[in-house]
Design an enzyme around this catalytic site. Structure first.
Site, short mmCIF file in Angstrom:
data_model
loop_
_atom_site.label_atom_id
_atom_site.label_comp_id
_atom_site.label_asym_id
_atom_site.label_seq_id
_atom_site.Cartn_x
_atom_site.Cartn_y
_atom_site.Cartn_z
N SER A 144 1.46 -0.92 0.30
CA SER A 144 -0.19 0.16 0.20
C SER A 144 1.21 0.90 -0.31
O SER A 144 2.31 0.85 0.38
CB SER A 144 -0.64 -0.21 1.07
OG SER A 144 -0.97 1.57 1.58
N TYR A 157 -2.82 -1.21 10.14
CA TYR A 157 -2.89 -1.48 9.47
C TYR A 157 -0.67 -0.44 8.66
O TYR A 157 -0.60 -1.18 7.91
CB TYR A 157 -3.86 -0.23 8.38
CG TYR A 157 -3.86 -0.91 7.15
CD1 TYR A 157 -4.69 -1.83 6.61
CD2 TYR A 157 -3.68 0.30 5.77
CE1 TYR A 157 -4.80 -2.69 5.01
CE2 TYR A 157 -3.77 -0.05 4.25
CZ TYR A 157 -4.29 -1.12 3.96
OH TYR A 157 -4.31 -1.67 2.40
P1 NAD Z 1 -11.42 -6.49 -0.50
O1 NAD Z 1 -12.26 -5.81 0.56
O2 NAD Z 1 -11.72 -6.47 -1.77
O3 NAD Z 1 -10.31 -8.11 -0.55
C1 NAD Z 1 -9.82 -8.66 0.37
C2 NAD Z 1 -9.76 -9.59 0.27
O4 NAD Z 1 -9.35 -10.60 1.59
C3 NAD Z 1 -11.11 -10.55 0.00
O5 NAD Z 1 -10.69 -11.99 -0.77
C4 NAD Z 1 -11.35 -11.15 1.45
O6 NAD Z 1 -12.54 -12.88 2.30
C5 NAD Z 1 -10.31 -10.93 1.94
N1 NAD Z 1 -10.23 -11.97 3.04
C6 NAD Z 1 -10.78 -11.08 3.81
N2 NAD Z 1 -9.76 -11.81 5.79
C7 NAD Z 1 -9.10 -13.01 5.57
C8 NAD Z 1 -8.72 -14.20 6.41
N3 NAD Z 1 -9.14 -13.62 7.77
N4 NAD Z 1 -8.37 -14.30 5.42
C9 NAD Z 1 -8.18 -15.23 4.38
N5 NAD Z 1 -8.85 -14.23 3.11
C10 NAD Z 1 -9.85 -13.39 3.44
O7 NAD Z 1 -10.28 -5.59 -0.81
P2 NAD Z 1 -9.14 -5.28 -1.18
O8 NAD Z 1 -8.75 -3.52 -1.83
O9 NAD Z 1 -9.01 -5.18 -2.59
O10 NAD Z 1 -7.60 -5.49 -1.29
C11 NAD Z 1 -6.91 -6.39 -0.83
C12 NAD Z 1 -5.52 -6.07 -0.65
O11 NAD Z 1 -5.10 -4.53 -1.13
C13 NAD Z 1 -5.34 -5.73 1.08
O12 NAD Z 1 -4.02 -6.06 1.83
C14 NAD Z 1 -5.43 -4.42 1.12
O13 NAD Z 1 -4.99 -4.04 2.40
C15 NAD Z 1 -4.43 -3.53 -0.35
N6 NAD Z 1 -4.76 -2.39 -0.76
C16 NAD Z 1 -6.59 -1.89 -1.09
C17 NAD Z 1 -6.29 -0.40 -1.36
C18 NAD Z 1 -7.81 0.33 -1.66
O14 NAD Z 1 -7.28 1.12 -1.61
N7 NAD Z 1 -8.39 -0.94 -1.69
C19 NAD Z 1 -5.32 0.68 -0.82
C20 NAD Z 1 -3.64 -0.47 -0.76
C21 NAD Z 1 -3.85 -1.34 -0.72
#
Ligand code: NAD
Length: 262
Positions: A144, A157
């Site tokens: 991130s 986080y």
């Molecule tokens: P999302 O909520 O769409 O997806 C999260 C995924 O993790 C889902 O498939 C969920 O089922 C899974 N998950 C949650 N808890 C779990 C557990 N205990 N065991 C196994 N799987 C689990 O979110 P996203 O935005 O696609 O996030 C994905 C990654 O990207 C994360 O690491 C997040 O920190 C990172 N990220 C997101 C953003 C953003 O703005 N959306 C920005 C930077 C980084």
């Protein structure tokens, strides 16, 4: 024949958002896929079967809760038993919690450190050896912008994502002589359920309306004033998985519209 034909990609947290887009991108280049994450069983099966039929690859699903090391081991064992190898390990699963430190729930700290940081240690610990043995591997992390800079109210986080930056660099050095690279993608705000879900808490923490949170907190950080798309993150992941990226190692690839340039 895609450039990942015959390879296998395990993508954690791939039932939604960024992980799903990355799994689809690896499959489009011919990789077999190990999906993981939570969600509606019917929707997940639709996703799994859709990836198989659309791309002519095999896709399996693990419901492992990645906060539990024994479940992580079950998942990696299932992947190795099914495909014989995991060539691309994309550690992506993550959750967020927004609260000032004095109110930050201890169980949320433990959850976020366990899922966003420790699960990547466990998957890498279990899969590195077989990558080194085959002299080819890709460790890709969805970190991130918060692996590089902080925001208030996101203690767990930001700590976990800075930890991922460190882990990426260590694994880059351990894999370098064995054809295994490790890199982290550092997106700014990507429009996914993770971002949508933190809007109510941010409204509460900052005393703002929904529109104010979107424009003055989220997009305020991104000079382009645009959310990153999941497809843009997946395109970077695919590049890091390619042979052209064999000398990109230990890097933090920012996709943040200029956020961390400020
Ligand atoms: P999302 O909520 O769409 O997806 C999260 C995924 O993790 C889902 O498939 C969920 O089922 C899974 N998950 C949650 N808890 C779990 C557990 N205990 N065991 C196994 N799987 C689990 O979110 P996203 O935005 O696609 O996030 C994905 C990654 O990207 C994360 O690491 C997040 O920190 C990172 N990220 C997101 C953003 C953003 O703005 N959306 C920005 C930077 C980084």
């Amino acid at each position: 024949m895609g450039f990942l034909s015959g390879k296998t990609a395990l993508v954690t947290g791939s039932t939604s958002g960024i992980g799903e887009a990355c799994a689809r991108a690896y499959a489009a280049e011919g990789a077999n896929i190990v999906l993981n994450g939570f969600g509606d069983a019917g929707e997940i099966e639709k996703l799994r079967a859709g990836i198989e039929s659309e791309h002519g690859v095999r896709a399996i699903y693990s419901d492992a809760d990645l906060t539990r090391p024994e479940k992580i081991e079950e998942m990696t064992t299932m992947a190795l038993d099914t495909f014989g190898a995991v060539d691309i390990l994309h550690n992506n699963a993550g959750v967020q919690h927004v609260a000032p430190i004095e109110d930050f729930p201890v169980e949320k700290w433990d959850l976020i450190i366990g899922l966003n940081l420790s699960s990547s240690f466990h998957t890498a610990r279990l899969l590195m050896k077989q990558m080194k043995e085959r002299k080819w591997g890709r460790l890709i992390f969805t970190a991130s912008a918060h692996a590089l800079v902080a925001s208030p109210y996101k203690a767990a986080y930001v700590a976990a994502k800075h930890g991922i930056a460190g882990l990426t660099k260590v694994l880059a050095l351990e894999g370098a002589a064995h054809g295994v690279t490790a890199n982290a993608i550092c997106p700014g705000y990507v429009w996914t359920p993770l971002v949508e879900k933190q809007i109510p808490d941010t409204m509460k923490s900052r005393g703002m309306s929904r529109d104010e949170v979107i424009n003055e907190v989220l997009l305020d950080a991104q000079p382009t004033k645009k959310f990153v798309t999941v497809e843009q993150v997946a395109a970077m992941a695919l590049y890091l998985a390619s042979d052209n990226a064999e000398n990109i190692n230990g890097s933090l690839q920012v996709i943040d519209g200029g956020w961390t340039a400020q």
